[in-house]
Design a protein around this motif. Structure first.
Motif, PDB file in Angstrom:
ATOM      1  N   ARG A  86       0.844  -1.196   0.000  1.00  0.00           N
ATOM      2  CA  ARG A  86       0.000   0.000   0.000  1.00  0.00           C
ATOM      3  C   ARG A  86       0.881   1.249   0.000  1.00  0.00           C
ATOM      4  NH1 ARG A  86      -5.439  -0.215   3.242  1.00  0.00           N
ATOM      5  NH2 ARG A  86      -6.644   1.166   1.903  1.00  0.00           N
ATOM      6  N   ILE A  87       0.577   2.191  -0.886  1.00  0.00           N
ATOM      7  CA  ILE A  87       1.338   3.434  -0.976  1.00  0.00           C
ATOM      8  C   ILE A  87       0.610   4.543  -0.228  1.00  0.00           C
ATOM      9  CG2 ILE A  87       2.241   5.185  -2.562  1.00  0.00           C
ATOM     10  CD1 ILE A  87       2.507   2.807  -4.597  1.00  0.00           C
ATOM     11  N   ASP A  88      -0.698   4.667  -0.451  1.00  0.00           N
ATOM     12  CA  ASP A  88      -1.540   5.559   0.338  1.00  0.00           C
ATOM     13  C   ASP A  88      -2.936   4.945   0.377  1.00  0.00           C
ATOM     14  OD1 ASP A  88      -2.921   6.336  -2.047  1.00  0.00           O
ATOM     15  OD2 ASP A  88      -1.421   7.875  -2.427  1.00  0.00           O
ATOM     16  N   SER A  89      -3.943   5.701   0.791  1.00  0.00           N
ATOM     17  CA  SER A  89      -5.259   5.111   1.030  1.00  0.00           C
ATOM     18  C   SER A  89      -5.847   4.406  -0.193  1.00  0.00           C
ATOM     19  CB  SER A  89      -6.244   6.170   1.535  1.00  0.00           C
ATOM     20  OG  SER A  89      -6.336   7.238   0.605  1.00  0.00           O
ATOM     21  N   ASN A  90      -5.590   4.910  -1.397  1.00  0.00           N
ATOM     22  CA  ASN A  90      -6.185   4.331  -2.598  1.00  0.00           C
ATOM     23  C   ASN A  90      -5.175   3.772  -3.592  1.00  0.00           C
ATOM     24  OD1 ASN A  90      -8.765   5.062  -1.702  1.00  0.00           O
ATOM     25  ND2 ASN A  90      -8.584   7.096  -2.600  1.00  0.00           N
ATOM     26  N   GLU A 131      -4.092   3.157  -8.911  1.00  0.00           N
ATOM     27  CA  GLU A 131      -5.028   3.886  -8.042  1.00  0.00           C
ATOM     28  C   GLU A 131      -6.422   3.275  -8.198  1.00  0.00           C
ATOM     29  OE1 GLU A 131      -4.897   8.320  -7.188  1.00  0.00           O
ATOM     30  OE2 GLU A 131      -6.595   8.172  -8.586  1.00  0.00           O
ATOM     31  N   PHE A 132      -7.047   2.920  -7.074  1.00  0.00           N
ATOM     32  CA  PHE A 132      -8.362   2.267  -7.085  1.00  0.00           C
ATOM     33  C   PHE A 132      -9.479   3.267  -6.821  1.00  0.00           C
ATOM     34  CE2 PHE A 132      -5.603  -1.390  -6.155  1.00  0.00           C
ATOM     35  CZ  PHE A 132      -6.091  -2.305  -7.076  1.00  0.00           C
ATOM     36  N   GLU A 133     -10.641   2.993  -7.420  1.00  0.00           N
ATOM     37  CA  GLU A 133     -11.863   3.780  -7.184  1.00  0.00           C
ATOM     38  C   GLU A 133     -12.946   2.832  -6.682  1.00  0.00           C
ATOM     39  OE1 GLU A 133     -12.821   5.468 -10.980  1.00  0.00           O
ATOM     40  OE2 GLU A 133     -10.733   6.048 -11.333  1.00  0.00           O
ATOM     41  N   GLY A 136     -17.266   3.111  -0.167  1.00  0.00           N
ATOM     42  CA  GLY A 136     -17.220   2.392   1.102  1.00  0.00           C
ATOM     43  C   GLY A 136     -15.800   2.182   1.592  1.00  0.00           C
ATOM     44  N   ILE A 137     -15.559   1.036   2.237  1.00  0.00           N
ATOM     45  CA  ILE A 137     -14.258   0.713   2.843  1.00  0.00           C
ATOM     46  C   ILE A 137     -13.522  -0.281   1.944  1.00  0.00           C
ATOM     47  CG2 ILE A 137     -13.145  -0.321   4.865  1.00  0.00           C
ATOM     48  CD1 ILE A 137     -15.664   0.617   6.463  1.00  0.00           C
ATOM     49  N   PHE A 138     -12.285   0.063   1.585  1.00  0.00           N
ATOM     50  CA  PHE A 138     -11.523  -0.743   0.623  1.00  0.00           C
ATOM     51  C   PHE A 138     -11.399  -2.199   1.072  1.00  0.00           C
ATOM     52  CE2 PHE A 138      -7.535  -2.410  -1.176  1.00  0.00           C
ATOM     53  CZ  PHE A 138      -7.830  -2.283  -2.523  1.00  0.00           C
ATOM     54  N   GLU A 139     -11.079  -2.397   2.367  1.00  0.00           N
ATOM     55  CA  GLU A 139     -10.878  -3.775   2.853  1.00  0.00           C
ATOM     56  C   GLU A 139     -12.145  -4.618   2.713  1.00  0.00           C
ATOM     57  OE1 GLU A 139      -7.558  -1.454   4.264  1.00  0.00           O
ATOM     58  OE2 GLU A 139      -9.710  -1.084   4.338  1.00  0.00           O
TER      59      GLU A 139
END
Length: 341
Positions: A86-90, A131-133, A136-139
């Motif tokens: 993981r690099i940052d939140s997304n 980068e993901f879009e 809600g919560i990624f996990e």
């Protein structure tokens, strides 16, 4: 030292394809790391080798269901993504197959559009920064759409995802399981605590770099990928107390061992700390803290086999591996265990 010095013959049928029905009934090879003497036991016998005042250090990382199957936006071509770091939140560093379809700006969809991704950069050794879009919560999205990232030598389907997690897994963030811990049950851990043995937890998020083949001819030329670790104040206190009272610090797995040796001072003390480690232990390394090691049987020519050889000696470990093959031990992630005392 040559990488080929850590090669050994392993029949393919000894590579464990699935976990045993009962975690603690895998086999246990007990090896005296100084004399090389060997005993053959069952893992639940491990309690007989632990003494009151010892401290068992386990890695409580939890494996992400980090394998995503999707398609390229526009063409519908099937793609496989493996989340590495993981690099940052997304944003994540990922391995993408087939890589030639994952050019900068390429977009992909997963789960009918519940998750989308765009390639934002090129990382180490051909990895992609993605980068993901999502909403809600990624996990939670990942838990619905992702699969367990089992190593390539496991070709059978894993029916129960929890069997690739330790019973004490807690901190989400690994791309692979700390497999030495897979043998423990809650009942065995309770018996160990009742015997007066401290059970403490560190976190090291296992990256796939740990398992990448060593491509250099000599060990010294190889560079380890970095992995994130956390040592709490309470765990550090209990480990230091163990050493002061003459007890042993027993690392469960090479991940715990690497974390402990990264943090340990030359005097064998640890402290609350978090950070990244790329420590590479091979014969000649002087251990500062770890007194005994529980580990699985590792791949030929791997950095993990080199670490175990550093903890004992190359000659003793290679003889033990030859015996494991003769005695038909099960190898790798779902395989049997070794206790180096």
């Amino acid at each position: 030292m040559k990488v080929k010095d850590f090669d050994f013959y392993l029949p393919e049928e000894l590579i464990a394809q699935h976990p045993l029905e009962k975690r603690d009934e895998s086999r246990l090879m007990v090896v005296d790391r100084n004399s090389g003497s060997i005993e053959h036991k069952v893992f639940k016998d491990m309690i007989d080798y632990l003494k009151e005042g010892d401290c068992l250090v386990l890695n409580n990382t939890r494996v992400l269901p980090a394998r995503l199957i999707g398609e390229k936006e526009g063409t519908g071509g099937k793609m496989e993504f493996l989340l590495l770091k993981r690099i940052d939140s997304n944003s994540w560093e990922t391995l993408v197959k087939p890589g030639k379809r994952a050019k900068l700006g390429s977009r992909f969809v997963f789960g009918g559009g519940e998750l989308k991704a765009e390639v934002k950069g090129i990382g180490e050794e051909g990895s992609r920064i993605v980068e993901f879009e999502y909403k809600g919560i990624f996990e939670e999205v990942l838990d619905r759409l992702g699969q367990m990232p089992l190593p390539p030598y496991i070709t059978e389907t894993l029916e129960d995802k929890e069997r690739y997690q330790t019973v004490y897994s807690k901190e989400i963030g690994s791309a692979a399981a700390p497999t030495a811990g897979l043998h423990f049950t809650e009942e065995l851990l309770a018996k160990i605590k009742d015997k007066g043995i401290k059970v403490v937890f560190i976190t090291l998020h296992v990256g796939l770099g740990t398992f990448r083949p060593v491509k250099a001819e000599t060990i010294e030329e190889h560079h380890m990928h970095s992995e994130y670790y956390i040592m709490s104040k309470e765990t550090a206190k209990l480990i230091n107390e163990t050493k002061e009272m003459g007890g042993r610090v027993i690392a469960v797995g090479t991940t715990s061992c690497r974390t402990l040796e990264t943090i340990a001072s030359e005097e064998g003390k640890v402290r609350e700390e978090s950070g990244w480690t790329d420590i590479f232990m091979y014969p000649g390394y002087k251990f500062k803290l770890v007194d005994a090691l529980i580990t699985n049987f590792h791949l030929p020519q791997s950095t993990l086999l080199m670490l175990v050889s550093a903890f004992s000696s190359r000659e003793i470990i290679m003889r033990a591996y030859e015996e494991a093959v003769r005695e038909r031990y099960r190898f790798f992630s779902f395989g049997d265990a070794m206790f180096l005392k």
